[in-house]
Design a protein around this motif. Structure first.
Motif: not given
Length: 418
Positions: A198-214
């Motif tokens: 559970m985290t804030h949506i702004d952090w997810v959007l900022e790191h989205y590409a890396e989350l998808v890739a890793s």
């Protein structure tokens, strides 16, 4: 044959009064039913688990349950193949394959569906490099609208038309015939570790590409009222990424893939999902977030689910030819959803969105055809395999032909609230 039951789908928003129910025990029974229906001018629709929230099943003809055609027929670990029957539930299929040391490459968000229905509607999970479930179909048999048994893919002897027919069958909406045998590409059984943060949506959007890739599998839920997100990451043990969301670890468990990937959904819900090109998907989500916060936040307590799918070649696959982000709006089935979905749908369409075939949408053939490069080729296969329209209902006529015989049973029926 049963003539006493009505049909209602899982969420309660789609129902019909079929003139009969049939429960064939094998392929011979299925072929006989189709020939009888064709000669008598009766429509037939295949029924899986009833989990779809679009009107794919609804008919005043006959419903054909394939529950009795269930189980794993054979496995070939050396070639990575498994032949299964159409009524096999995904949960049962996962455990049966595991006994043979095999597993499906991926699962959807839930495992309540029958395998034939999940494939026919393009059911998908998440993972940048993972296709939807229909991309696992490499061959099989179906009973066409003339009652003939047609082999395709690895089961076919006709190398000239094999690839085209396979790609048509991969997502067919039950319009080409009744699948009676499915050969799936599988892999050795494997375990996954799931961590939910559970985290804030702004952090997810900022790191989205890396989350998808890793991550092997990664998706997130956005909660409109709190602006928090639940990030779900699944990886084979020992292959977890270094990047972790700041916040609370909500779930951490490891187990067989078929148990770890699907989620439990006890409360029925309605859902609209659109598939967006991955390179514009994040902007689409940002606009969804803004509109929900401005117009719907006070009434929408449920979540928005964002996933990814690898491109594939299925003619009517919603991931055909392009890396894909999916944006799904979920809403409690006991609450009104029509205004919410109908307001959000044009926004998603504006990003070249393709609607999930098994979920709420109002698209018809005129809007859908330009989104699929091989639309006409699929139509050619449909007319060849079902020349008399035995497998059509009003909803499918609206989707595939654009001439619904009754507007209330086509696009408008999709928005019928419980």
């Amino acid at each position: 044959m049963d003539t006493t039951r009505n049909f209602t789908n899982w969420s309660g928003s789609v129902s019909c009064v079929p003139e009969a129910w049939h429960y064939p025990a094998d392929e011979v029974d299925v072929a006989r039913l189709v020939r009888q229906a064709r000669s008598g001018g009766q429509a037939l629709r295949p029924l899986g688990s009833g989990h779809s929230s679009s009107a794919l099943v609804a008919t005043d003809g006959a419903l054909v349950s394939l529950d009795r055609l269930s189980g794993v027929v054979s496995t070939d670990p050396h070639r990575g193949l498994a032949t299964v029957l159409p009524g096999t539930g995904l949960a049962d299929l996962g455990s049966a394959l595991a006994e043979a040391g095999l597993g499906l490459e991926n699962f959807g968000d839930v495992d309540y569906q029958a395998i034939a229905g999940a494939i026919a509607t393009g059911t998908h999970g998440t993972g940048r490099d993972l296709g939807n479930l229909s991309s696992m179909l490499v061959g099989g048999r179906l009973v066409s609208g003339t009652g003939e048994v047609v082999r395709f893919g690895t089961e076919s002897d006709d190398s000239d038309s094999d690839d085209s027919l396979l790609r048509a069958v991969q997502v067919s909406l039950g319009s080409l015939g009744f699948l009676t045998s499915l050969t799936l590409q599988v892999r050795p059984a494997y375990e996954l570790r799931r961590t939910n943060w559970m985290t804030h949506i702004d952090w997810v959007l900022e790191h989205y590409a890396e989350l998808v890739a890793s991550n092997r599998n990664m998706d997130f839920y956005w909660y409109p009222r709190s602006d928090l997100a639940q990030v779900r990451m699944l990886n084979e043990p020992g292959q977890e990424p270094d990047l972790l969301p700041p916040g609370r670890l909500k779930r951490d468990e490891t187990g067989p893939s078929y148990e770890i990937i699907p989620n439990r959904r006890e409360i029925p819900f309605e859902e609209m999902e659109y598939m967006i090109p991955l390179d514009t998907g994040l902007e689409a989500f940002r606009q969804v977030r803004q509109r929900v916060r401005e117009r719907h936040r006070d009434r929408v307590g449920w979540r928005v689910l964002v996933r990814t799918i690898a491109p594939d070649r299925g003619m009517l696959s919603t991931a055909n030819g392009r890396p894909t982000m999916t944006i799904a709006l979920l809403h409690n089935a006991t609450l009104p959803y029509r205004d919410y979905f109908s307001d959000m749908e044009p926004l998603l369409r504006g990003f070249e969105g393709r609607p999930h075939w098994g979920k709420k949408h109002s698209a018809t053939a005129e809007r859908l055809a330009p989104l699929y490069p091989e639309w006409e080729e699929f139509g050619r296969w449909r007319r060849e395999l079902d020349p008399d329209g035995v497998f059509l209902n009003d909803h499918l006529r609206a989707l595939l032909i654009g001439t619904p015989s009754s507007p209330s049973a086509s696009a408008a029926e999709i928005w019928k609230e419980r």
